[in-house]
Design a protein around this motif. Structure first.
Motif, PDB file in Angstrom:
ATOM      1  N   SER A 230     -50.889 -83.194  55.152  1.00  0.00           N
ATOM      2  CA  SER A 230     -50.128 -82.372  54.222  1.00  0.00           C
ATOM      3  C   SER A 230     -49.606 -83.236  53.069  1.00  0.00           C
ATOM      4  CB  SER A 230     -49.017 -81.655  54.975  1.00  0.00           C
ATOM      5  OG  SER A 230     -48.434 -80.646  54.198  1.00  0.00           O
ATOM      6  N   ALA A 254     -55.714 -81.888  54.874  1.00  0.00           N
ATOM      7  CA  ALA A 254     -55.000 -80.743  54.299  1.00  0.00           C
ATOM      8  C   ALA A 254     -54.038 -81.164  53.208  1.00  0.00           C
ATOM      9  CB  ALA A 254     -54.262 -79.971  55.397  1.00  0.00           C
ATOM     10  N   SER A 299     -60.503 -80.261  54.903  1.00  0.00           N
ATOM     11  CA  SER A 299     -59.722 -79.063  54.595  1.00  0.00           C
ATOM     12  C   SER A 299     -60.377 -77.811  55.152  1.00  0.00           C
ATOM     13  CB  SER A 299     -59.546 -78.904  53.082  1.00  0.00           C
ATOM     14  OG  SER A 299     -58.807 -77.731  52.780  1.00  0.00           O
ATOM     15  N   ASP A 303     -57.016 -72.546  54.366  1.00  0.00           N
ATOM     16  CA  ASP A 303     -55.744 -73.232  54.139  1.00  0.00           C
ATOM     17  C   ASP A 303     -55.457 -73.191  52.646  1.00  0.00           C
ATOM     18  OD1 ASP A 303     -53.606 -74.947  53.838  1.00  0.00           O
ATOM     19  OD2 ASP A 303     -54.436 -76.548  55.083  1.00  0.00           O
ATOM     20  N   HIS A 333     -52.688 -73.833  57.706  1.00  0.00           N
ATOM     21  CA  HIS A 333     -52.111 -75.163  57.461  1.00  0.00           C
ATOM     22  C   HIS A 333     -51.215 -75.545  58.629  1.00  0.00           C
ATOM     23  CE1 HIS A 333     -51.177 -78.394  54.605  1.00  0.00           C
ATOM     24  NE2 HIS A 333     -49.921 -78.323  55.019  1.00  0.00           N
ATOM     25  N   TYR A 338     -56.135 -78.701  62.545  1.00  0.00           N
ATOM     26  CA  TYR A 338     -56.698 -79.981  62.109  1.00  0.00           C
ATOM     27  C   TYR A 338     -56.827 -81.010  63.233  1.00  0.00           C
ATOM     28  CZ  TYR A 338     -56.503 -78.392  57.300  1.00  0.00           C
ATOM     29  OH  TYR A 338     -56.732 -77.697  56.138  1.00  0.00           O
TER      30      TYR A 338
END
Length: 356
Positions: A230, A254, A299, A303, A333, A338
Motif C-alpha cells: 500500500s 498494491a 496489483s 483494487d 485492497h 495479496y
C-alpha cells in the motif's frame, strides 16, 4: 486478550452482533404481562430502543474490527484513540514463531532523524550471531496507518520466507520491518518534510545503519532491496529509484507511484516543486530511468486504489526489461488478496540478484 488486532475481540463482537438481534426478537415475541400503566409502557419502549441501538453499535464495531484486521489500519487502542504522543507505537510483545521458521527480534533505533522507534527484524533459520556469513536484506514497509508487526503477521512472513529458503528458491536473507508512520497520526508518505519529520532519512540512513551495527548483513547496495504494501509500496518504489546506490530492487504490492497530499499529510513539500518531483516514482523514472535497479509491480485489477496507478506506471515503463508486472483479475485492497504473492515477490528478488 483485548488487543485491538486479536482474534478474541473480533470473535466476541461478531457473536454479540448476531446474538443481540436474536435476543431482541425473542423478547418481543413473548406475551406481554398485564399493563402496569403509562410509566411501564414508556420504560418498555425505551428499553427496546436501547437494545436496537446497542445491537447497531455492536454490528458496526464488529465490522470495524474485521476491516482493521484485513487492512491493519490500527495496531493498538492507543493508535486508534490517538494517544501515541506523536511517536511510533512500541512493539511490546513479539509472537513466537513456528519451529524452523527463524527468529523474530525487536531493534530499537535511535536515529539522527530525531526518531526513536522499534523495528522488527526477522532472522532466517540457521542465522548464527557468531558466524561469518553476511546476509542480504529485504526491508518490508507497511501501509499507512499500519504497524510492522501487523504486516509480518498478516502475511505469515516467517513461514513463507522459511519455506522458500528450504525449497531452495530463495537464498537466506534478513527481513527488516521498520515503521513508516514516524510522527503519528501524520502520514508523511516517506518524505523528508521541511522543518518536519525526516521519514526518508529514517528509512534510507537510520534504519540501515542500526541494522548493520547489530546484525551480520551486507552493506546497503546490491544486496539490499525493498518491498512495500500500500503506502509502503509507494515508498519502496520511489526510494529505490531515488537511491539506486543503496537499494537494488523494489517490489510494489498494491501501491501508487506519486506522492499525494490530503488532510492526513498536511504540506509535505513546503511549496518546493523539486522536492515533490523527487518523491514521485513516475517523475524519477522519466528523469533517470531505472539506473541499474529493478522493479516488480503487483496489483489486482479490482483494487481501485492501486490498479489505476499501476497501469499508468506500466505504460510509462513499457518495454523496460528492468520492470516486471504481475496482475490478477479479482480482489480488493487487503492482506488476504495479496498474501499468495509474497513468495512470488521473494522469488523475483532472488532472480533479480538482490538476494545474493
Amino acid at each position: 486478550m483485548f488487543q485491538l488486532t486479536g482474534n478474541f475481540i473480533l470473535i466476541a463482537s461478531t457473536i454479540l452482533a448476531i446474538a443481540l438481534p436474536i435476543l431482541a426478537a425473542v423478547l418481543w415475541s413473548r406475551k406481554p404481562p398485564a399493563s402496569g400503566g403509562r410509566p411501564v409502557a414508556v420504560l418498555k419502549f425505551l428499553g427496546r430502543i436501547g437494545l436496537i441501538l446497542v445491537a447497531q453499535v455492536t454490528a458496526m464495531a464488529a465490522l470495524f474490527f474485521y476491516v482493521n484486521d484485513q487492512y491493519g489500519f490500527y495496531a493498538s487502542w492507543s493508535d486508534l484513540l490517538g494517544l501515541g504522543h506523536d511517536t511510533p507505537a512500541r512493539i511490546v510483545q513479539v509472537n513466537e514463531l513456528h519451529p524452523g521458521t527463524g527468529k523474530l527480534e525487536v531493534l530499537n533505533v535511535h536515529a539522527k532523524s530525531g526518531v526513536s522507534a522499534d523495528t522488527l527484524v526477522w532472522l532466517p533459520p540457521g542465522y548464527d550471531a557468531s558466524g561469518s556469513t553476511r546476509y542480504p536484506v529485504v526491508m518490508f514497509l507497511p501501509g499507512q496507518p499500519s504497524h510492522p508487526q501487523n504486516l509480518f503477521n498478516e502475511y505469515d512472513f516467517g513461514d513463507v520466507a522459511s519455506q522458500a529458503i528450504a525449497a531452495g528458491t530463495v537464498r537466506p536473507f534478513v527481513g527488516v520491518f521498520p515503521p513508516i508512520m514516524i510522527a503519528p497520526p501524520r502520514d508523511t508518505e516517506c518524505v523528508d518534510v521541511p522543518h518536519g519529520p525526516q521519514a526518508q532519512t529514517w528509512l534510507t540512513s537510520d534504519v540501515p545503519a542500526a541494522v548493520q551495527a547489530k546484525y551480520r548483513v551486507e552493506p546497503p547496495g546490491k544486496h539490499w532491496s525493498l518491498m512495500g504494501w500500500s503506502t509502503g509500496a509507494l515508498c519502496a518504489a520511489k526510494l529505490t529509484l531515488g537511491h539506486p546506490t543503496e537499494f537494488a530492487a523494489a517490489v510494489s504490492l498494491a501501491g501508487e507511484f506519486d506522492t499525494y497530499l490530503d488532510n492526513t499529510t498536511g504540506d509535505l513539500f513546503g511549496s518546493n516543486t523539486q522536492l515533490r518531483n523527487e518523491n514521485s516514482a513516475t517523475w524519477l523514472y522519466h528523469q533517470y530511468g531505472m539506473r541499474g535497479t529493478k522493479l516488480l509491480m503487483i496489483s489486482s485489477k479490482q483494487d481501485e486504489w492501486a490498479w489505476i496507478a499501476t497501469e499508468k506506471m506500466a505504460q510509462v515503463t513499457r518495454g523496460d526489461p528492468a520492470v516486471s508486472l504481475i496482475t490478477f483479475p479479482a480482489g480488493g485492497h487487503n492482506f488476504h488478496v495479496y498474501k499468495p504473492y509474497i513468495s512470488t515477490a521473494l522469488d523475483w528478488l532472488d532472480r533479480a540478484g538482490s538476494l545474493g
